[in-house]
Scaffold this motif. Structure first.
Motif, mmCIF file in Angstrom:
data_model
loop_
_atom_site.group_PDB
_atom_site.id
_atom_site.type_symbol
_atom_site.label_atom_id
_atom_site.label_comp_id
_atom_site.label_asym_id
_atom_site.label_seq_id
_atom_site.Cartn_x
_atom_site.Cartn_y
_atom_site.Cartn_z
ATOM 1 N N GLU A 143 -34.888 27.790 1.520
ATOM 2 C CA GLU A 143 -36.340 27.912 1.721
ATOM 3 C C GLU A 143 -36.682 29.157 2.512
ATOM 4 O O GLU A 143 -37.646 29.859 2.199
ATOM 5 C CB GLU A 143 -36.880 26.679 2.438
ATOM 6 N N SER A 144 -35.903 29.415 3.562
ATOM 7 C CA SER A 144 -36.190 30.614 4.355
ATOM 8 C C SER A 144 -35.903 31.880 3.544
ATOM 9 O O SER A 144 -36.633 32.862 3.668
ATOM 10 C CB SER A 144 -35.387 30.614 5.661
ATOM 11 N N TYR A 183 -29.436 16.151 -3.964
ATOM 12 C CA TYR A 183 -29.707 15.509 -2.673
ATOM 13 C C TYR A 183 -30.434 14.182 -2.870
ATOM 14 O O TYR A 183 -30.069 13.173 -2.268
ATOM 15 C CB TYR A 183 -30.539 16.437 -1.776
ATOM 16 N N TYR A 243 -31.961 25.937 -5.407
ATOM 17 C CA TYR A 243 -32.755 25.005 -4.620
ATOM 18 C C TYR A 243 -33.124 23.770 -5.458
ATOM 19 O O TYR A 243 -33.019 22.632 -4.975
ATOM 20 C CB TYR A 243 -34.027 25.691 -4.098
ATOM 21 N N LYS A 281 -32.763 24.175 3.682
ATOM 22 C CA LYS A 281 -33.608 24.911 4.639
ATOM 23 C C LYS A 281 -33.303 26.405 4.592
ATOM 24 O O LYS A 281 -34.204 27.243 4.674
ATOM 25 C CB LYS A 281 -33.412 24.372 6.055
ATOM 26 N N ASP A 282 -32.016 26.728 4.465
ATOM 27 C CA ASP A 282 -31.612 28.133 4.356
ATOM 28 C C ASP A 282 -32.208 28.774 3.103
ATOM 29 O O ASP A 282 -32.730 29.893 3.158
ATOM 30 C CB ASP A 282 -30.080 28.230 4.333
ATOM 31 N N GLU A 309 -29.054 19.327 3.412
ATOM 32 C CA GLU A 309 -30.347 19.592 4.036
ATOM 33 C C GLU A 309 -30.368 20.982 4.667
ATOM 34 O O GLU A 309 -31.349 21.727 4.530
ATOM 35 C CB GLU A 309 -30.651 18.553 5.113
ATOM 36 N N ALA A 310 -29.284 21.319 5.366
ATOM 37 C CA ALA A 310 -29.202 22.626 6.023
ATOM 38 C C ALA A 310 -29.241 23.750 4.979
ATOM 39 O O ALA A 310 -29.922 24.767 5.179
ATOM 40 C CB ALA A 310 -27.933 22.719 6.858
ATOM 41 N N ARG A 311 -28.516 23.562 3.873
ATOM 42 C CA ARG A 311 -28.508 24.577 2.808
ATOM 43 C C ARG A 311 -29.898 24.701 2.196
ATOM 44 O O ARG A 311 -30.353 25.809 1.899
ATOM 45 C CB ARG A 311 -27.462 24.238 1.741
ATOM 46 N N LYS A 332 -26.368 15.942 5.361
ATOM 47 C CA LYS A 332 -26.890 16.869 6.375
ATOM 48 C C LYS A 332 -26.603 18.316 5.998
ATOM 49 O O LYS A 332 -27.437 19.204 6.206
ATOM 50 C CB LYS A 332 -26.296 16.547 7.749
ATOM 51 N N LYS A 333 -25.422 18.557 5.436
ATOM 52 C CA LYS A 333 -25.085 19.914 4.990
ATOM 53 C C LYS A 333 -26.007 20.354 3.854
ATOM 54 O O LYS A 333 -26.433 21.512 3.799
ATOM 55 C CB LYS A 333 -23.628 19.983 4.539
ATOM 56 N N ASP A 338 -22.703 13.209 6.639
ATOM 57 C CA ASP A 338 -22.503 14.624 6.959
ATOM 58 C C ASP A 338 -22.741 15.505 5.734
ATOM 59 O O ASP A 338 -23.302 16.598 5.855
ATOM 60 C CB ASP A 338 -21.099 14.853 7.511
#
Length: 164
Positions: free
Chosen positions: A72-73, A99, A92, A69-70, A65-67, A62-63, A59
């Motif tokens: 990157e956007s 990571y 990043y 992606k955020d 990874e989500a951060r 996964k968190k 988990d």
């Protein structure tokens, strides 16, 4: 030299009638180890146990990874100030480094625990296979083959023995 070849040919022809009798007595079997690791009740229990044991770390990854992606956007937006862009890029890069390290460590730890747990399953499967081989008088049991006729597959019998 020619006489030697003739003698060998005669001897080979004389041995031909004996071969089918020995071949008829030969009993061959095959076991699919990967299938044992996938389908045995003990194997399924091990995978569930490992999933629970490593859930927190999975988990966390996964968190991360989500951060990422955020971030990157956020970096994809043209409206960022130069200071914000640098701050996001540093975060990043740091997140990516963390990571990769945690992911590698996770994989190594998971594989080590899986190997420890499956050592018992392997031992039990080998004992069950040996019992089957002795009881049913097999001459040879293979674990790896490019192709095997299903009639020689002993995997279902080993699975039954393991699930007793």
């Amino acid at each position: 030299m020619k006489a030697w070849k003739q003698w060998l040919a005669v001897l080979s022809l004389a041995a031909l009638p004996v071969l089918p009798t020995h071949a008829a007595d030969f009993k061959l079997g095959f076991i699919n180890v990967e299938r044992i690791y996938r389908e045995a009740g003990a194997s399924i229990a091990i995978y569930k146990k490992l999933d629970q044991e490593f859930a927190v770390r999975r988990d966390e990854l996964k968190k991360m990874e989500a951060r990422a992606k955020d971030l990157e956007s956020q970096l994809g937006k043209n409206s960022l100030s130069q200071d914000d862009r640098k701050r996001f890029e540093r975060e990043y890069a740091s997140l990516d480094r963390d990571y990769r390290a945690k992911s590698r460590e996770f994989g190594e730890d998971y594989n080590q625990r899986r190997n420890e747990e499956f050592a018992g399953v392997t031992e039990r499967a080998n004992r069950a296979l040996k019992d089957i081989a002795q009881r049913e008088q097999y001459d040879l049991i293979l674990q790896e083959a490019a192709y095997i006729n299903p009639k020689y597959d002993l995997t279902p019998q080993v699975l039954k023995e393991l699930d007793k």
